[in-house]
Motif scaffolding. Structure first.
Motif, PDB file in Angstrom:
ATOM      1  N   ALA A 101      47.833  72.733  74.124  1.00 40.68           N
ATOM      2  CA  ALA A 101      47.116  74.014  74.022  1.00 40.68           C
ATOM      3  C   ALA A 101      47.888  75.135  74.714  1.00 40.68           C
ATOM      4  CB  ALA A 101      45.714  73.894  74.600  1.00 40.68           C
ATOM      5  N   ALA A 102      48.296  74.896  75.940  1.00 37.19           N
ATOM      6  CA  ALA A 102      49.036  75.924  76.681  1.00 37.19           C
ATOM      7  C   ALA A 102      50.423  76.139  76.082  1.00 37.19           C
ATOM      8  CB  ALA A 102      49.155  75.533  78.157  1.00 37.19           C
ATOM      9  N   ALA A 103      51.108  75.048  75.774  1.00 37.33           N
ATOM     10  CA  ALA A 103      52.478  75.154  75.267  1.00 37.33           C
ATOM     11  C   ALA A 103      52.548  75.905  73.948  1.00 37.33           C
ATOM     12  CB  ALA A 103      53.094  73.771  75.117  1.00 37.33           C
ATOM     13  N   ALA A 157      57.749  69.393  84.017  1.00 38.22           N
ATOM     14  CA  ALA A 157      57.428  70.692  83.422  1.00 38.22           C
ATOM     15  C   ALA A 157      58.119  70.839  82.073  1.00 38.22           C
ATOM     16  CB  ALA A 157      57.859  71.820  84.348  1.00 38.22           C
ATOM     17  N   LEU A 158      57.445  71.515  81.166  1.00 35.37           N
ATOM     18  CA  LEU A 158      58.034  71.854  79.877  1.00 35.37           C
ATOM     19  C   LEU A 158      58.776  73.177  80.042  1.00 35.37           C
ATOM     20  CD1 LEU A 158      58.283  71.163  76.849  1.00 35.37           C
ATOM     21  CD2 LEU A 158      56.230  72.570  76.483  1.00 35.37           C
ATOM     22  N   ARG A 159      60.040  73.175  79.671  1.00 31.53           N
ATOM     23  CA  ARG A 159      60.891  74.368  79.784  1.00 31.53           C
ATOM     24  C   ARG A 159      61.121  74.903  78.375  1.00 31.53           C
ATOM     25  NH1 ARG A 159      62.539  74.125  85.019  1.00 31.53           N
ATOM     26  NH2 ARG A 159      62.125  72.133  86.010  1.00 31.53           N
ATOM     27  N   CYS A 166      49.130  85.957  81.262  1.00 30.54           N
ATOM     28  CA  CYS A 166      47.837  85.392  81.658  1.00 30.54           C
ATOM     29  C   CYS A 166      47.829  83.869  81.561  1.00 30.54           C
ATOM     30  CB  CYS A 166      46.722  85.975  80.793  1.00 30.54           C
ATOM     31  SG  CYS A 166      46.412  87.724  81.077  1.00 30.54           S
ATOM     32  N   VAL A 167      48.378  83.337  80.475  1.00 33.63           N
ATOM     33  CA  VAL A 167      48.438  81.880  80.298  1.00 33.63           C
ATOM     34  C   VAL A 167      49.300  81.261  81.392  1.00 33.63           C
ATOM     35  CG1 VAL A 167      49.204  80.005  78.778  1.00 33.63           C
ATOM     36  CG2 VAL A 167      48.025  81.993  77.813  1.00 33.63           C
ATOM     37  N   MET A 168      50.456  81.864  81.657  1.00 33.56           N
ATOM     38  CA  MET A 168      51.346  81.317  82.679  1.00 33.56           C
ATOM     39  C   MET A 168      50.710  81.375  84.064  1.00 33.56           C
ATOM     40  SD  MET A 168      53.726  80.085  80.945  1.00 33.56           S
ATOM     41  CE  MET A 168      54.762  79.559  82.292  1.00 33.56           C
ATOM     42  N   HIS A 169      49.968  82.430  84.352  1.00 32.06           N
ATOM     43  CA  HIS A 169      49.267  82.530  85.636  1.00 32.06           C
ATOM     44  C   HIS A 169      48.213  81.422  85.744  1.00 32.06           C
ATOM     45  CE1 HIS A 169      47.501  84.358  89.182  1.00 32.06           C
ATOM     46  NE2 HIS A 169      46.316  84.256  88.589  1.00 32.06           N
ATOM     47  N   ALA A 170      47.464  81.199  84.668  1.00 34.74           N
ATOM     48  CA  ALA A 170      46.434  80.157  84.665  1.00 34.74           C
ATOM     49  C   ALA A 170      47.035  78.761  84.840  1.00 34.74           C
ATOM     50  CB  ALA A 170      45.631  80.214  83.366  1.00 34.74           C
ATOM     51  N   LEU A 226      56.483  75.600  82.231  1.00 33.93           N
ATOM     52  CA  LEU A 226      55.078  75.257  82.168  1.00 33.93           C
ATOM     53  C   LEU A 226      54.844  73.914  82.850  1.00 33.93           C
ATOM     54  CD1 LEU A 226      52.444  76.275  80.849  1.00 33.93           C
ATOM     55  CD2 LEU A 226      53.127  75.063  78.780  1.00 33.93           C
ATOM     56  N   PRO A 227      54.307  73.921  84.076  1.00 35.99           N
ATOM     57  CA  PRO A 227      54.054  72.654  84.776  1.00 35.99           C
ATOM     58  C   PRO A 227      53.002  71.826  84.033  1.00 35.99           C
ATOM     59  CG  PRO A 227      53.805  74.539  86.263  1.00 35.99           C
ATOM     60  CD  PRO A 227      53.913  75.073  84.873  1.00 35.99           C
TER      61      PRO A 227
END
Length: 162
Positions: free
Chosen positions: A57-59, A89-91, A123-127, A150-151
């Motif tokens: 979802a985030a990725a 983490a996904l880079r 916003c997504v990265m902050h969350a 993205l951790p």
């Protein structure tokens, strides 16, 4: 009786498990309106194949935002997407052909425009407790490199909240 040996070993052992640690993909996409959707779809398949469905979802949101920005800014006919999984983490990197401006005011205006287009990404990265940014790229070719780290744990939490 001796076992048969291959004189031409296959360079890819198809028995190698697809785990997060060996996720390493690169895609060249056309700089077109459909490319962010294609990038999200490809990423979803890749993440599933490597047991990372919990970050999907985030990725896919991050990849879609970066791809849309890259396609909008690039003066060339393609953009380049790189996905790697390292250190839990996904880079994600997207490269576009938009060169960095040498004039200070033009560079600041261009960076401001890019940042304003990436507010949802921020916003997504902050969350997710992730990091992101953009800057000059020396590969492939010249232009701008957009990146996000993205951790996994943050992306999992984001997916559960969505």
């Amino acid at each position: 009786m001796p076992t048969a040996m291959s004189v031409c070993p296959h360079p890819l052992d198809i028995r190698t498990p697809r785990v997060p640690e060996n996720l390493a993909y690169s895609l060249t996409l056309p700089a077109a309106l459909a490319s962010p959707a294609v990038a999200r779809s490809a990423a979803r398949t890749i993440l599933e194949a490597h047991g990372l469905h919990d970050v999907s979802a985030a990725a896919t949101q991050v990849i879609g935002e970066l791809a849309a920005s890259a396609c909008l800014f690039t003066p060339s006919d393609s953009v380049y997407l790189s996905l790697r999984y390292r250190g839990d983490a996904l880079r994600i990197c997207l490269y576009d052909g938009h060169p960095r401006h040498t004039h200070r005011r033009l560079a600041a205006a261009c960076d401001g425009r890019r940042r304003s287009l990436l507010l949802l990404l921020a916003c997504v990265m902050h969350a997710c407790d992730g990091e992101w940014g953009f800057g000059e790229s020396s590969e492939p070719g010249d232009g701008t490199r957009l990146w996000a780290v993205l951790p996994r744990e943050g992306a999992r939490a984001y997916g559960r909240a969505a």
